[in-house]
Design an enzyme around this catalytic site. Structure first.
Site, short mmCIF file in Angstrom:
data_model
loop_
_atom_site.label_atom_id
_atom_site.label_comp_id
_atom_site.label_asym_id
_atom_site.label_seq_id
_atom_site.Cartn_x
_atom_site.Cartn_y
_atom_site.Cartn_z
N HIS A 52 0.82 -1.22 0.00
CA HIS A 52 0.00 0.00 0.00
C HIS A 52 0.85 1.27 0.00
CE1 HIS A 52 -3.74 -2.08 0.32
NE2 HIS A 52 -3.49 -2.57 1.52
N ASP A 92 -3.23 -10.47 -2.43
CA ASP A 92 -3.80 -9.91 -1.22
C ASP A 92 -5.23 -9.48 -1.49
OD1 ASP A 92 -2.51 -8.52 1.55
OD2 ASP A 92 -4.32 -7.54 0.80
N HIS A 99 -6.68 -6.88 -0.49
CA HIS A 99 -6.72 -5.43 -0.71
C HIS A 99 -5.81 -5.08 -1.89
CE1 HIS A 99 -7.57 -6.02 3.64
NE2 HIS A 99 -8.49 -5.11 3.41
N ASP A 131 -5.10 -12.61 3.25
CA ASP A 131 -6.34 -12.11 3.85
C ASP A 131 -7.56 -12.29 2.95
OD1 ASP A 131 -5.13 -10.28 2.18
OD2 ASP A 131 -5.23 -8.61 3.60
#
Length: 308
Positions: free
Chosen positions: A125, A162, A164, A245
């Site tokens: 991120h 991931d 996200h 996740d």
């Protein structure tokens, strides 16, 4: 030849406070599963401390200075609502950078088949000039630029599963046609990026998944969008932003993958690495916040790497 496992106890010293999901216990859970006899063949190494010169491959000096200034002498200092630093955070972030750079060096030199970096904080991120989403430095992006600048590789790919979207990696790679970013992720979900029409200079391939999607949708997204594009790109090195996740038990999202899905994608990435990159593949931990699901998922991921 073998699979490397790079880790370091300083990565346990990054602590963003009680109740934060990105916590030191994530690495403890991974260490516990990788202590089993099945993983005795791993070559375990302490990650070297990365350097600011390495970080500068992907981030401007202003960002490095801002993170340096933000680290507290005691307690916790928040960079945003989700991202904080404690006195151990700076070295932990540099260990994450050092781990993946060292792993790439050794895999490209033929000293190992592949590698997994069990380090934290995560990095995908972190944009060029912005820490966010639990991430300070974008370790996988640093490794990609290192491979091109210092090891003579032309085309480097990052595959990110991931849950996200890795907005930071996309941001840093956006205008570099010889860097590939492919991502499956839940959408809508934090950070709100990752739409199909976000394509950079033809080097960005997003495959958003609807909330509630399971393994069938994930595998279809990979086989119809991400993997064909990666095959056409013909990477010299594959880097993996390995977030776990998207597992059905994870509390931060709503995608229903199982360990078998992570094993499946690892195998397919290894096949493409063998076809185009001499088998060169290096993976680094990103997300994954249910400790049992994380440990089981890392176990199948590393087992697949060891099968090379």
């Amino acid at each position: 030849m073998t699979t490397l496992l790079l880790h370091h106890e300083e990565c346990l010293l990054h602590d963003m406070g009680e109740g934060h999901p990105e916590r030191p216990a994530r690495l403890t859970a991974i260490e516990r599963v990788l202590a089993a006899d099945a993983f005795a063949g791993l070559e375990r190494q302490n990650a070297p401390l990365g350097t600011t010169d390495q970080v500068l491959l992907a981030h401007p000096a202003s960002h490095v200075s801002a993170i340096d200034r933000a680290r507290p002498k005691q307690g916790v200092s928040f960079l945003d609502a989700d991202t904080a630093m404690c006195p151990g955070s700076w070295n932990a972030a540099l260990r994450a950078v050092g781990a993946i750079v060292s792993a790439v060096d050794q895999v490209v030199a033929g000293e190992a088949d592949n590698a997994f970096c069990a380090v934290r904080p995560p990095g995908h991120h972190a944009e060029a000039s912005h820490a966010m989403g639990f991430c300070l430095f974008n370790s996988v992006a640093v490794a990609a630029f290192h491979a091109r600048k210092n090891l003579g590789l032309e085309r480097v790919a990052v595959i990110d599963f991931d849950v996200h979207h890795g907005n930071g990696t996309q941001d840093i790679f956006w205008s570099h046609k010889d860097l590939f970013y492919g991502s499956t992720h839940q959408m809508p979900l934090y950070p709100g990026t990752g739409a199909l029409n976000e394509t950079g200079v033809g080097n960005i391939f997003n495959a958003p998944l609807r909330p509630g999607a399971g393994g069938d949708a994930f595998q279809e997204a990979m086989t119809t969008r991400i993997l064909p594009a990666l095959d056409a790109f013909r990477p010299d090195l594959i880097l993996v932003s390995a977030g776990f996740d998207a597992h059905m038990d994870d509390p931060l999202a709503n995608i229903n993958l199982t360990e078998q899905d992570f094993e499946w994608i690892t195998g397919h990435l290894m096949e493409l690495a063998e076809r185009h990159a001499g088998g060169r593949i290096v993976s680094i931990l990103e997300g994954g916040y249910d400790l049992d699901a994380l440990s089981r998922s890392v176990g199948v991921h590393v087992s697949a790497l060891m099968s090379a």
